[in-house]
Every structure is written in C-alpha cells, then in structure tokens.
Design a protein around this motif. Structure first.
Motif, PDB file in Angstrom:
ATOM      1  N   VAL A  54       0.839  -1.201   0.000  1.00  0.00           N
ATOM      2  CA  VAL A  54       0.000   0.000   0.000  1.00  0.00           C
ATOM      3  C   VAL A  54       0.873   1.249   0.000  1.00  0.00           C
ATOM      4  CG1 VAL A  54      -1.777   1.263   1.279  1.00  0.00           C
ATOM      5  CG2 VAL A  54      -1.840  -1.245   1.190  1.00  0.00           C
ATOM      6  N   GLN A  55       0.521   2.201  -0.864  1.00  0.00           N
ATOM      7  CA  GLN A  55       1.295   3.434  -1.000  1.00  0.00           C
ATOM      8  C   GLN A  55       0.782   4.508  -0.049  1.00  0.00           C
ATOM      9  OE1 GLN A  55       0.903   4.604  -5.086  1.00  0.00           O
ATOM     10  NE2 GLN A  55       2.181   2.934  -5.840  1.00  0.00           N
ATOM     11  N   PRO A  56       1.677   5.166   0.696  1.00  0.00           N
ATOM     12  CA  PRO A  56       1.266   6.321   1.501  1.00  0.00           C
ATOM     13  C   PRO A  56       0.797   7.446   0.577  1.00  0.00           C
ATOM     14  CG  PRO A  56       3.474   5.577   2.104  1.00  0.00           C
ATOM     15  CD  PRO A  56       3.087   4.853   0.849  1.00  0.00           C
ATOM     16  N   GLY A  57       0.071   8.393   1.135  1.00  0.00           N
ATOM     17  CA  GLY A  57      -0.389   9.546   0.362  1.00  0.00           C
ATOM     18  C   GLY A  57      -1.793   9.943   0.766  1.00  0.00           C
ATOM     19  N   GLN A  58      -2.473  10.679  -0.092  1.00  0.00           N
ATOM     20  CA  GLN A  58      -3.846  11.110   0.158  1.00  0.00           C
ATOM     21  C   GLN A  58      -4.779   9.969  -0.250  1.00  0.00           C
ATOM     22  OE1 GLN A  58      -4.194  14.238   1.442  1.00  0.00           O
ATOM     23  NE2 GLN A  58      -6.362  13.882   1.820  1.00  0.00           N
ATOM     24  N   TRP A  59      -5.660   9.587   0.664  1.00  0.00           N
ATOM     25  CA  TRP A  59      -6.592   8.486   0.423  1.00  0.00           C
ATOM     26  C   TRP A  59      -8.015   8.966   0.633  1.00  0.00           C
ATOM     27  CZ3 TRP A  59      -5.815   3.249  -0.768  1.00  0.00           C
ATOM     28  CH2 TRP A  59      -4.474   2.875  -0.948  1.00  0.00           C
ATOM     29  N   ALA A  67     -22.711   6.903   3.686  1.00  0.00           N
ATOM     30  CA  ALA A  67     -21.971   7.919   2.924  1.00  0.00           C
ATOM     31  C   ALA A  67     -21.410   9.026   3.816  1.00  0.00           C
ATOM     32  CB  ALA A  67     -22.872   8.519   1.845  1.00  0.00           C
ATOM     33  N   ALA A  68     -22.081   9.315   4.934  1.00  0.00           N
ATOM     34  CA  ALA A  68     -21.612  10.376   5.839  1.00  0.00           C
ATOM     35  C   ALA A  68     -20.285  10.016   6.510  1.00  0.00           C
ATOM     36  CB  ALA A  68     -22.675  10.660   6.902  1.00  0.00           C
ATOM     37  N   GLU A  69     -19.923   8.737   6.532  1.00  0.00           N
ATOM     38  CA  GLU A  69     -18.664   8.311   7.153  1.00  0.00           C
ATOM     39  C   GLU A  69     -17.486   8.376   6.187  1.00  0.00           C
ATOM     40  OE1 GLU A  69     -19.426   4.400   8.687  1.00  0.00           O
ATOM     41  OE2 GLU A  69     -20.389   5.181  10.489  1.00  0.00           O
ATOM     42  N   SER A  70     -17.738   8.662   4.898  1.00  0.00           N
ATOM     43  CA  SER A  70     -16.660   8.766   3.911  1.00  0.00           C
ATOM     44  C   SER A  70     -15.772   9.948   4.271  1.00  0.00           C
ATOM     45  CB  SER A  70     -17.239   8.939   2.505  1.00  0.00           C
ATOM     46  OG  SER A  70     -17.984   7.794   2.146  1.00  0.00           O
ATOM     47  N   ARG A  71     -14.479   9.822   3.971  1.00  0.00           N
ATOM     48  CA  ARG A  71     -13.531  10.888   4.335  1.00  0.00           C
ATOM     49  C   ARG A  71     -12.267  10.809   3.501  1.00  0.00           C
ATOM     50  NH1 ARG A  71     -12.624   7.531   9.919  1.00  0.00           N
ATOM     51  NH2 ARG A  71     -14.737   6.920   9.522  1.00  0.00           N
ATOM     52  N   SER A  72     -11.602  11.943   3.393  1.00  0.00           N
ATOM     53  CA  SER A  72     -10.317  12.024   2.726  1.00  0.00           C
ATOM     54  C   SER A  72      -9.260  12.204   3.808  1.00  0.00           C
ATOM     55  CB  SER A  72     -10.291  13.202   1.753  1.00  0.00           C
ATOM     56  OG  SER A  72      -9.046  13.243   1.088  1.00  0.00           O
ATOM     57  N   VAL A  73      -8.205  11.386   3.757  1.00  0.00           N
ATOM     58  CA  VAL A  73      -7.173  11.447   4.798  1.00  0.00           C
ATOM     59  C   VAL A  73      -5.781  11.371   4.176  1.00  0.00           C
ATOM     60  CG1 VAL A  73      -8.615  10.423   6.600  1.00  0.00           C
ATOM     61  CG2 VAL A  73      -7.242   8.934   5.169  1.00  0.00           C
ATOM     62  N   CYS A  74      -4.852  12.024   4.850  1.00  0.00           N
ATOM     63  CA  CYS A  74      -3.445  11.922   4.484  1.00  0.00           C
ATOM     64  C   CYS A  74      -2.852  10.771   5.292  1.00  0.00           C
ATOM     65  CB  CYS A  74      -2.717  13.223   4.810  1.00  0.00           C
ATOM     66  SG  CYS A  74      -0.937  13.113   4.492  1.00  0.00           S
ATOM     67  N   VAL A  75      -2.291   9.795   4.605  1.00  0.00           N
ATOM     68  CA  VAL A  75      -1.740   8.610   5.261  1.00  0.00           C
ATOM     69  C   VAL A  75      -0.233   8.587   5.043  1.00  0.00           C
ATOM     70  CG1 VAL A  75      -1.769   6.090   5.340  1.00  0.00           C
ATOM     71  CG2 VAL A  75      -3.891   7.353   4.922  1.00  0.00           C
ATOM     72  N   ARG A 147      -9.216   4.470  -1.777  1.00  0.00           N
ATOM     73  CA  ARG A 147      -8.539   4.756  -3.045  1.00  0.00           C
ATOM     74  C   ARG A 147      -7.512   5.857  -2.828  1.00  0.00           C
ATOM     75  NH1 ARG A 147     -10.570   2.735  -7.774  1.00  0.00           N
ATOM     76  NH2 ARG A 147     -12.592   1.727  -7.586  1.00  0.00           N
ATOM     77  N   ARG A 148      -6.292   5.584  -3.252  1.00  0.00           N
ATOM     78  CA  ARG A 148      -5.262   6.617  -3.168  1.00  0.00           C
ATOM     79  C   ARG A 148      -5.525   7.628  -4.265  1.00  0.00           C
ATOM     80  NH1 ARG A 148      -0.195   8.234  -4.910  1.00  0.00           N
ATOM     81  NH2 ARG A 148       1.215   8.910  -3.236  1.00  0.00           N
ATOM     82  N   THR A 149      -5.583   8.907  -3.879  1.00  0.00           N
ATOM     83  CA  THR A 149      -5.910   9.956  -4.842  1.00  0.00           C
ATOM     84  C   THR A 149      -4.704  10.795  -5.227  1.00  0.00           C
ATOM     85  OG1 THR A 149      -6.587  11.439  -3.047  1.00  0.00           O
ATOM     86  CG2 THR A 149      -8.314  10.088  -4.076  1.00  0.00           C
ATOM     87  N   GLY A 150      -3.564  10.565  -4.604  1.00  0.00           N
ATOM     88  CA  GLY A 150      -2.359  11.318  -4.946  1.00  0.00           C
ATOM     89  C   GLY A 150      -1.505  11.575  -3.720  1.00  0.00           C
ATOM     90  N   GLU A 151      -0.645  12.577  -3.842  1.00  0.00           N
ATOM     91  CA  GLU A 151       0.208  12.967  -2.721  1.00  0.00           C
ATOM     92  C   GLU A 151      -0.629  13.718  -1.694  1.00  0.00           C
ATOM     93  OE1 GLU A 151       3.337  11.882  -2.448  1.00  0.00           O
ATOM     94  OE2 GLU A 151       2.975  10.864  -4.342  1.00  0.00           O
ATOM     95  N   CYS A 152      -0.163  13.736  -0.440  1.00  0.00           N
ATOM     96  CA  CYS A 152      -0.876  14.457   0.620  1.00  0.00           C
ATOM     97  C   CYS A 152      -0.911  15.938   0.297  1.00  0.00           C
ATOM     98  CB  CYS A 152      -0.196  14.244   1.971  1.00  0.00           C
ATOM     99  SG  CYS A 152      -0.456  12.591   2.617  1.00  0.00           S
ATOM    100  N   LYS A 153      -2.055  16.525   0.555  1.00  0.00           N
ATOM    101  CA  LYS A 153      -2.233  17.961   0.382  1.00  0.00           C
ATOM    102  C   LYS A 153      -1.852  18.630   1.691  1.00  0.00           C
ATOM    103  CE  LYS A 153      -5.990  17.122  -2.824  1.00  0.00           C
ATOM    104  NZ  LYS A 153      -5.762  15.698  -2.941  1.00  0.00           N
ATOM    105  N   VAL A 154      -0.934  19.590   1.662  1.00  0.00           N
ATOM    106  CA  VAL A 154      -0.431  20.242   2.865  1.00  0.00           C
ATOM    107  C   VAL A 154      -1.551  20.956   3.609  1.00  0.00           C
ATOM    108  CG1 VAL A 154       1.167  21.971   3.766  1.00  0.00           C
ATOM    109  CG2 VAL A 154       1.852  20.517   1.855  1.00  0.00           C
TER     110      VAL A 154
END
Length: 161
Positions: A54-59, A67-75, A147-154
């Motif tokens: 698994v790749q670290p990054g924005q997930w 659906a209310a429990e969905s979230r975007s996180v930096c891992v 789903r990994r969406t890219g690099e972490c957003k600062v």
C-alpha cells in the motif's frame, strides 16, 4: 516420598511440576515483552506483506454502509489504516492473519476502546477495509473502499477519526 524429613510435595522441588510451571510462564512473559504501546508485534509494514504494497499519500475512504462516514485522509504510515475509528490513539496491535494480500489485526487502545480490522489489498492504490469494535464507548462496524488519490495535500490533513 520423604527426603530429609520433608516430602517432595511440600518442599516445592518437584522437578516435573517446576518444569511445567516454567513452560506455562514462558508464553506469558514473551507476550508481555512484545506488547509495546502503539506498536504491532511486526514493527515494519514489510513484516505485514499486504500493507507493504500500500502506498502512503492522500486516500479517499468511501464508506460502503454510510456515505456520511466517507472521508479524505493523508496517510503517512499505512499502518494507521488499521485503526480507522481510533485515529492517532496509542494502541497495542496483535496480528491475527497475515497473507500477501490481506492482513487482520486486533488492537486495544487503553481508555479509548478496541477493534479488529481486516485490510484486503487489491492494488497498491485500492484497498478494502472492514473494522469493528468499541470507540467513544459505543460499538462500531465500518466498511470502506480506500482509493489513493495522490500525494498528501499540505492544507488538508484529514484525521482518520
């Protein structure tokens, strides 16, 4: 049997009994030494082959149940995905199952609850998470597609929970 006025039973020197007692105590001592707060018994994601993929990054964690429990996180550390409902709490983790594509961990967070999480790795950028336990003094059961969406957003550093 009597030995110098004492029976072996009362002297505490029954060799067979002492060996059994020592052998029974050995696993308890070994587990106590391995139970370090905030750590798994496997200290590197590489020791859990599924997580090493698994790749670290924005997930984006999309809830399959609410659906209310969905979230975007930096891992930054993929092991954080093992305790999605306990966030950064210091927890003791115990690996229950460990295969190249799936890891199941039971964890206990003193004062915060506990959980059991299974992560199934489909690709390094797509995972399935199932977790259940007790958090905030309430039972929980969650299922996410990650789903990994890219690099972490600062600017956006989302918390797992």
């Amino acid at each position: 049997m009597i030995m110098a006025g004492k029976s072996l039973e009362n002297s505490g020197r029954i060799h067979g009994g002492m060996i059994v007692m020592r052998l029974m105590a050995l696993p308890i001592v070994a587990l106590a030494l391995l139970a370090v707060p905030g750590r798994t018994q496997n200290t590197q994601p590489g020791a859990m082959p599924a997580l090493s993929m698994v790749q670290p990054g924005q997930w984006f964690l999309k809830s399959r149940t609410n659906a209310a429990e969905s979230r975007s996180v930096c891992v930054n550390d993929v092991r954080a995905l093992l305790q999605v409902e306990h966030g950064a709490a210091m927890c003791n983790r115990f690996v229950i199952a460990n295969t190249p594509r799936e890891t199941t961990v039971h964890y206990t967070c003193p004062g915060s609850g506990h959980g059991r999480t299974t992560i199934k790795v489909e690709t390094p950028r797509l995972i399935q998470i199932e977790s259940q336990g007790i958090a905030r003094q309430e039972p929980f059961a969650v299922e996410f597609e990650g789903r990994r969406t890219g690099e972490c957003k600062v600017a956006v550093q989302g918390a797992l929970h």
